[in-house]
Enzyme design. Sequence first.
Site, short mmCIF file in Angstrom:
data_model
loop_
_atom_site.label_atom_id
_atom_site.label_comp_id
_atom_site.label_asym_id
_atom_site.label_seq_id
_atom_site.Cartn_x
_atom_site.Cartn_y
_atom_site.Cartn_z
N CYS A 47 13.89 74.71 11.18
CA CYS A 47 13.30 75.70 10.29
C CYS A 47 13.33 75.27 8.83
O CYS A 47 14.12 74.43 8.43
CB CYS A 47 14.07 77.00 10.43
N ARG B 208 7.04 71.05 7.53
CA ARG B 208 8.12 70.83 8.49
C ARG B 208 7.70 71.30 9.89
O ARG B 208 8.33 70.92 10.87
CB ARG B 208 9.38 71.58 8.05
N TRP C 30 10.81 77.31 13.55
CA TRP C 30 10.17 76.43 14.54
C TRP C 30 10.94 76.61 15.84
O TRP C 30 12.10 76.22 15.95
CB TRP C 30 10.25 74.98 14.06
N ASN D 109 19.10 77.86 10.20
CA ASN D 109 18.50 76.67 10.80
C ASN D 109 19.60 76.00 11.62
O ASN D 109 20.70 75.81 11.12
CB ASN D 109 18.02 75.72 9.69
N GLY D 110 19.32 75.66 12.88
CA GLY D 110 20.32 74.98 13.71
C GLY D 110 20.57 75.73 15.00
O GLY D 110 19.75 76.53 15.44
N GLU E 225 3.42 52.07 18.16
CA GLU E 225 3.22 52.99 17.04
C GLU E 225 1.79 53.52 17.02
O GLU E 225 1.56 54.71 16.77
CB GLU E 225 3.56 52.25 15.73
N LYS F 254 0.87 57.49 17.26
CA LYS F 254 0.04 58.18 16.26
C LYS F 254 -1.10 58.92 16.96
O LYS F 254 -1.41 60.06 16.63
CB LYS F 254 -0.55 57.19 15.25
N GLU G 4 0.25 62.02 18.96
CA GLU G 4 0.72 63.17 18.20
C GLU G 4 -0.39 63.82 17.38
O GLU G 4 -0.37 65.03 17.15
CB GLU G 4 1.96 62.86 17.35
N HIS H 68 1.78 43.13 35.28
CA HIS H 68 2.86 43.55 36.18
C HIS H 68 2.70 45.02 36.60
O HIS H 68 3.65 45.61 37.10
CB HIS H 68 4.22 43.33 35.52
N LYS I 192 8.37 68.13 11.35
CA LYS I 192 8.54 66.92 10.55
C LYS I 192 9.93 66.34 10.69
O LYS I 192 10.12 65.15 10.81
CB LYS I 192 8.24 67.25 9.08
O1 M6R Z 1 12.86 61.48 9.73
P1 M6R Z 1 12.98 60.44 10.79
O2 M6R Z 1 12.42 59.10 10.36
O3 M6R Z 1 14.37 60.29 11.32
O4 M6R Z 1 12.07 60.95 11.99
C1 M6R Z 1 12.04 60.27 13.21
C2 M6R Z 1 10.92 60.77 14.08
O5 M6R Z 1 11.10 62.13 14.39
C3 M6R Z 1 9.55 60.59 13.41
O6 M6R Z 1 9.32 59.27 13.08
C4 M6R Z 1 8.43 61.09 14.35
O7 M6R Z 1 8.33 60.27 15.46
C5 M6R Z 1 7.11 61.18 13.58
N1 M6R Z 1 6.43 62.40 13.90
C6 M6R Z 1 6.18 60.06 13.89
O8 M6R Z 1 4.96 60.14 13.25
#
Ligand code: M6R
Length: 629
Positions: free
Chosen positions: A11, A36, A84, A110-111, A498, A502, A505, A521, A624
């Site tokens: 959150c 976030r 969240w 938060n938590g 990566e 991308k 997500e 394989h 985030k």
């Molecule tokens: O803040 P961080 O770099 O620790 O975050 C790690 C991952 O949660 C973050 O890289 C996530 O995979 C992103 N949404 C990727 O775009």
Amino acid sequence: MSLPGTLGAMCGIVGYVGPQDARDVVLEGLRRLEYRGYDSAGIAVVADGRLSSVKKAGKLANLEKLLAEQPLPAATVGIGHTRWATHGGPTDRNAHPHLSADGSVAVIHNGIIENFASLRAECEKNGVEFRSDTDTEVATHLLAAAYAQAAEGPGRLADAMRAVCRRLEGAFTLVATVATEPDTLVAARRSSPLVVGVGDGEYFLGSDVAAFIAHTREARELGQDQVVEIDRHRGLTVTDFDGGAVEPKAYTVDWDAAAAEKGGYDRFMLKEIAEQPKAIADTLLGRLGPQGELVLDEVRLSDQELRDIDKIFVVACGTAFHAGMIAKYAIEHWTRIPVEVELASEFRYRDPVLDRSTLVVVISQSGETMDTLMALRHAREQKARVLAICNANGSTIPRESDAVFYTHAGPEVAVASTKGFLTQVVACYLVGLFLAQVRGVKYEDEVSAIVADLRRLPEAVAEVLAGMAPVRELARSLAGANTILFLGRHVGYPVALEGALKLKELAYIHAEGFAAGELKHGPIAVIDEGTPVIVIVPSPRSRESVHDKVVSNIQEVRARGARTIVIAEEGDDDVVPYADHLIRVPRTPTLLAPVVTTVPLQVLACEIADTRGLDVDQPRNLAKSVTVE
Ligand code: M6R
């Protein structure tokens, strides 16, 4: 029934005490924390001896609409929250703030309060009726009860908060306000983020500094298990959970408010992609000391301790994990120290062999990712040394590490990491060179030559960005695809992973990255007529004919009907006959190539998502900063 223990996880938290109208400051702070990720929002203010609150499921626009219908009174104290949910409905009743039975105490959280079930049973036994499924509500009722028992006078709310925190298990940031104290806010933190902003006669609380940098850049770090009481007239008091006084660490935020705005772009992600040349240049800036030696930001390790290291683990999540995979190739090659790369969420559960001569490099843009933080703590418990690569100053991960290297990417607002990733990769190169230098396995002129190559990267990335029009056009033709595969070899393999992440997500398209050599394989079976396959081709100058092998892999997939999209460096003519689409990148040394080859994949994913009409900055289901395990 939902699982309250996992509610309210990532959150956003905002608090304000001061002469401005708290309603505006808090709402504006929530807007700045929107990135976030959240699914409901709420605000509470104290005015005229009363606590008033409004909360609503959905985006902030819903809350604003409700506020227009049910306006809150002007106030000098306010708290706000974006929630969240990981489990359970993102409903009005589960939104924060949560109020005590008599409506006099409001709490945002938060938590995860892990022992909430037994505490809830205790409250229910005492006649409390719960109005939500959240664990947060337990803290609210406990706080109201503790406040009623605490001695009247200054510090009463903080006393009550400390008493409650001593009973809570798990991770939490709690912020509370009470109707009878119109000038006071109290907050507590354990393993969840919270920073304090200090203005001129006013104070701010935020999950991160984005909540308040429009007002002040003076901040205070709160440590583990600490309570802060903010009184508009008496100022700021920090204690541990037992009431022992603590001097909070002051720091100045080096991001300005404009850096967290869209700056003329339609999307934060587009802006952040465009900022990459500068972000890389800033990350490289000032890294060479007076004798030409590399310098990190904070090193609480001696050169001898660094020389004694015989094994390195790189530990991270998501995109940062991919940066770690690239780091393995570079650090092993330059230092000759064995490097293992691990997902933070797996690391400590498999009982890794760690000791004083192990260096654990944790990578985190936010500095708050719970999996990474827990891996860090596990490593330190086992006496390993921990070096953090992090972007957010004042966050928990760098604070708990033995050495820190800050990436200077500036605030990354879009959920999908772009400039955060490229600067993490650059930071990993510098850490590798730093270790090589300290251990004497590279001569200074060798290090300088690589640093010179690194310094050319901002220009190379700018060049890639300038040529992205055909990639955007290609993206539009890929927007209807069901599956897209990514292939790479050597450092191109993490780039493939990566690229696939991308796309998943942002565009919600099934995508997978493979090591190109692994294809035969098994995975090659999924290739069908027209399946888009994106191949990251290494430089023809790479060792052991890796380039030629990848060119063969392109032919293999093409022979099975794939539509090939090839990313290759300028002048590589070998790929031309096998590429249905060819994306050129500037010539770059093999180990540094991910910094340029990743960029078209970011643009492609962003453009495909946009074509599909999706929210590029806040993709569904994502947050985030992932502050739960
Ligand atoms: O803040 P961080 O770099 O620790 O975050 C790690 C991952 O949660 C973050 O890289 C996530 O995979 C992103 N949404 C990727 O775009």
